[in-house]
Design an enzyme around this catalytic site. Structure first.
Site, PDB file in Angstrom:
ATOM      1  N   ASP A  58       0.855  -1.199   0.000  1.00 50.91           N
ATOM      2  CA  ASP A  58       0.000   0.000   0.000  1.00 50.91           C
ATOM      3  C   ASP A  58       0.886   1.244   0.000  1.00 50.91           C
ATOM      4  O   ASP A  58       0.999   1.955   0.992  1.00 50.91           O
ATOM      5  CB  ASP A  58      -0.899  -0.060   1.256  1.00 50.91           C
ATOM      6  CG  ASP A  58      -1.898   1.077   1.300  1.00 50.91           C
ATOM      7  OD1 ASP A  58      -2.102   1.743   0.274  1.00 50.91           O
ATOM      8  OD2 ASP A  58      -2.472   1.295   2.388  1.00 50.91           O
TER       9      ASP A  58
HETATM   10  C1  SPV Z   1      -7.221   2.006   3.317  1.00 45.18           C
HETATM   11  O1  SPV Z   1      -8.167   1.234   3.486  1.00 45.18           O
HETATM   12  O2  SPV Z   1      -6.453   1.908   2.370  1.00 45.18           O
HETATM   13  C2  SPV Z   1      -6.993   3.115   4.244  1.00 45.18           C
HETATM   14  C3  SPV Z   1      -7.377   2.985   5.649  1.00 45.18           C
HETATM   15  O3  SPV Z   1      -6.436   4.095   3.830  1.00 45.18           O
HETATM   16  S1  SPV Z   1      -5.953   2.422   6.505  1.00 45.18           S
HETATM   17  O4  SPV Z   1      -5.599   1.109   5.954  1.00 45.18           O
HETATM   18  O5  SPV Z   1      -6.314   2.323   7.903  1.00 45.18           O
HETATM   19  O6  SPV Z   1      -4.883   3.380   6.291  1.00 45.18           O
HETATM   20 MG    MG Z   2      -5.420   3.839   2.042  1.00 44.86          MG
END
Ligand code: SPV
Ligand code: MG
Length: 285
Positions: A58
């Site tokens: 991510d």
């Molecule tokens: C996502 O779901 O990608 C978010 C929320 O941004 S978190 O994973 O808590 O950052």
């Molecule tokens: Mg996110």
């Protein structure tokens, strides 16, 4: 008509859940508790879940084209409003083209987070080597989006002060600045199981201006929607629960086939082929 905005204007509490493909979007659409008569009100297009299903971290490394393709799958399979996680949006010139693409599809809200540089998931917590943007630079991004987005699209500014150790006073200072820069609402993120600072920030924001507040209760999942609503929250996002509920069963099926040299033993945990074939309606031709 922006149906998310409409719900918020009517003072309704909005329950949102992540969907990462056509199937999960359809399942969210159909989900309806007979016990409570509750349904989900909207879909969250999550950077984490979209990255995960593409085998990527991510870190804003999934192309906008791929994100848009997934959002279009959600739109085809659900009538519910869609809130898109835009990450940091990158540099201003990258943000311009991302926004241009998002303006061309049918979504109700975007969330932009105040990180800069190599983005990492917020749930790494305070050990995250992630840098938070300056108030001035991030406010510029907010104003830029307000000036260039479709008029009906809602913009939520996401504050990472509580996840990065900058504290509640910094979060509040940022919330005020981001509202003044043009944010329609604020997401206050929190990556630990204490909600004291989070509630403080929410209360103070509401005292300053009555904008809708979003929270993502992954790290504090014990808190009920009722309690969040009482604390001043308008939108709750269950940001990753669907993808997380899929991984362990898939691993179990893989191991079962390897252990037994056949799929028979795994069958007891699987829905039948008949159910699979009947799950999606055929076109009315
Ligand atoms: C996502 O779901 O990608 C978010 C929320 O941004 S978190 O994973 O808590 O950052
Ligand atoms: Mg996110």
């Amino acid at each position: 008509m922006n149906t998310l905005k409409q719900k918020l204007n009517e003072g309704k509490f909005v329950r949102v859940i992540e969907a990462h493909d056509g199937l999960t979007a359809k399942m969210v659409d159909q989900a309806h508790s007979l016990k409570t008569n509750k349904q989900f009100d909207a879909l969250w297009s999550s950077s984490l879940c979209d990255s995960l299903i593409n085998g990527r971290p991510d870190m804003e490394v999934l192309s906008m084209d791929r994100r848009i393709a997934i959002i279009n799958e959600l739109r085809e399979n659900s009538k519910k409003p869609i809130i898109v996680d835009m990450d940091s949006g990158g540099r201003l010139e990258q943000l311009f083209y991302k926004l241009k693409q998002l303006n061309e599809i049918n979504i109700e809200a975007i969330v932009l987070e105040d990180k800069i540089g190599t983005k990492r998931n917020s749930l790494f917590g305070e050990k995250n080597p992630q840098q938070q943007d300056t108030i001035e630079h991030f406010s510029k991004k907010i104003t830029f989006i307000q000036e260039n987005k479709n008029s009906d699209l809602m913009l939520f500014a996401r504050i990472e002060s509580l996840t990065l150790g900058a504290g509640k006073y910094d979060a509040l200072k940022r919330a005020k600045a981001y509202i003044n820069a043009g944010a329609d609402g604020i997401l206050v993120h929190n990556a630990n199981d204490s909600v004291e600072d989070l509630y403080y920030v929410i209360k103070k924001i509401k005292d300053y201006k009555d904008v809708p507040i979003i929270v993502v209760p992954t790290a504090f999942s014990f808190v009920t929607e009722k309690e969040l609503e009482q604390a001043g929250v308008s939108i709750v996002i269950y940001a990753n629960q669907l993808i997380r509920s899929a991984i362990e069963p898939i691993a179990a099926t893989l191991n079962s086939i390897l252990d037994h040299g056949r799929a028979f033993e795994a069958n007891k945990n699987l829905i039948s082929i008949k159910e699979v074939l009947n799950f999606i309606d055929e076109p009315p031709i």
